[in-house]
Design a protein around this motif. Structure first.
Motif, PDB file in Angstrom:
ATOM      1  N   PRO A 273       0.821  -1.217   0.000  1.00 47.02           N
ATOM      2  CA  PRO A 273       0.000   0.000   0.000  1.00 47.02           C
ATOM      3  C   PRO A 273       0.853   1.265   0.000  1.00 47.02           C
ATOM      4  CG  PRO A 273      -0.744  -1.540   1.683  1.00 47.02           C
ATOM      5  CD  PRO A 273       0.545  -2.076   1.135  1.00 47.02           C
ATOM      6  N   ASP A 274       0.268   2.351  -0.514  1.00 44.72           N
ATOM      7  CA  ASP A 274       0.982   3.629  -0.593  1.00 44.72           C
ATOM      8  C   ASP A 274       1.074   4.346   0.746  1.00 44.72           C
ATOM      9  OD1 ASP A 274       1.466   3.368  -3.306  1.00 44.72           O
ATOM     10  OD2 ASP A 274      -0.423   4.347  -3.849  1.00 44.72           O
ATOM     11  N   GLY A 275       0.283   3.925   1.709  1.00 50.93           N
ATOM     12  CA  GLY A 275       0.297   4.591   3.004  1.00 50.93           C
ATOM     13  C   GLY A 275       0.135   3.594   4.137  1.00 50.93           C
TER      14      GLY A 275
ATOM     15  N   ALA B 238      -5.538   2.950   2.399  1.00 48.91           N
ATOM     16  CA  ALA B 238      -4.484   2.737   1.406  1.00 48.91           C
ATOM     17  C   ALA B 238      -4.545   1.326   0.821  1.00 48.91           C
ATOM     18  CB  ALA B 238      -3.118   2.985   2.033  1.00 48.91           C
TER      19      ALA B 238
END
Length: 104
Positions: A2-4, A9
């Motif tokens: 995930p990006d976060g 995310a």
């Protein structure tokens, strides 16, 4: 990945995660079939070893195809490549089966 660091995310990687689960199931099925097939042998021939090596090559391509399919779900090229790799794995499993003399 995930990006976060939030649960929101995770939404962006759902297609990749689904492709991963699908690939995991396929690898598990192939591993189980391979284990059963090899456990019935009393002797391994060179032909079986070459089929096995060819089969392992196609199996080794699954992580790449899985990531590509997850990044671009329902696109033609990634779907075709993923399907072709699965086809080759199945085809070589069947070839190994008949090479071992199980044509009953």
């Amino acid at each position: 990945m995930p990006d976060g660091a939030t649960f929101d995310a995770i939404k962006s990687i759902i297609p990749t995660f689904i492709a991963y689960i699908l690939s995991y199931l396929y690898v598990g099925i192939y591993w189980n079939n391979h284990h059963h097939l090899v456990s019935t042998l009393s002797k391994v021939s060179g032909k079986i070893l070459w089929f096995n090596l060819h089969w392992l090559f196609w199996m080794s391509l699954l992580p790449m195809a899985t990531k590509w399919l997850g990044a671009y779900p329902f696109r033609t090229a990634p779907t075709f490549v993923y399907g072709f790799i699965l086809f080759m794995c199945a085809f070589l499993t069947i070839c190994s089966y008949f090479t071992m003399g199980y044509s009953r």
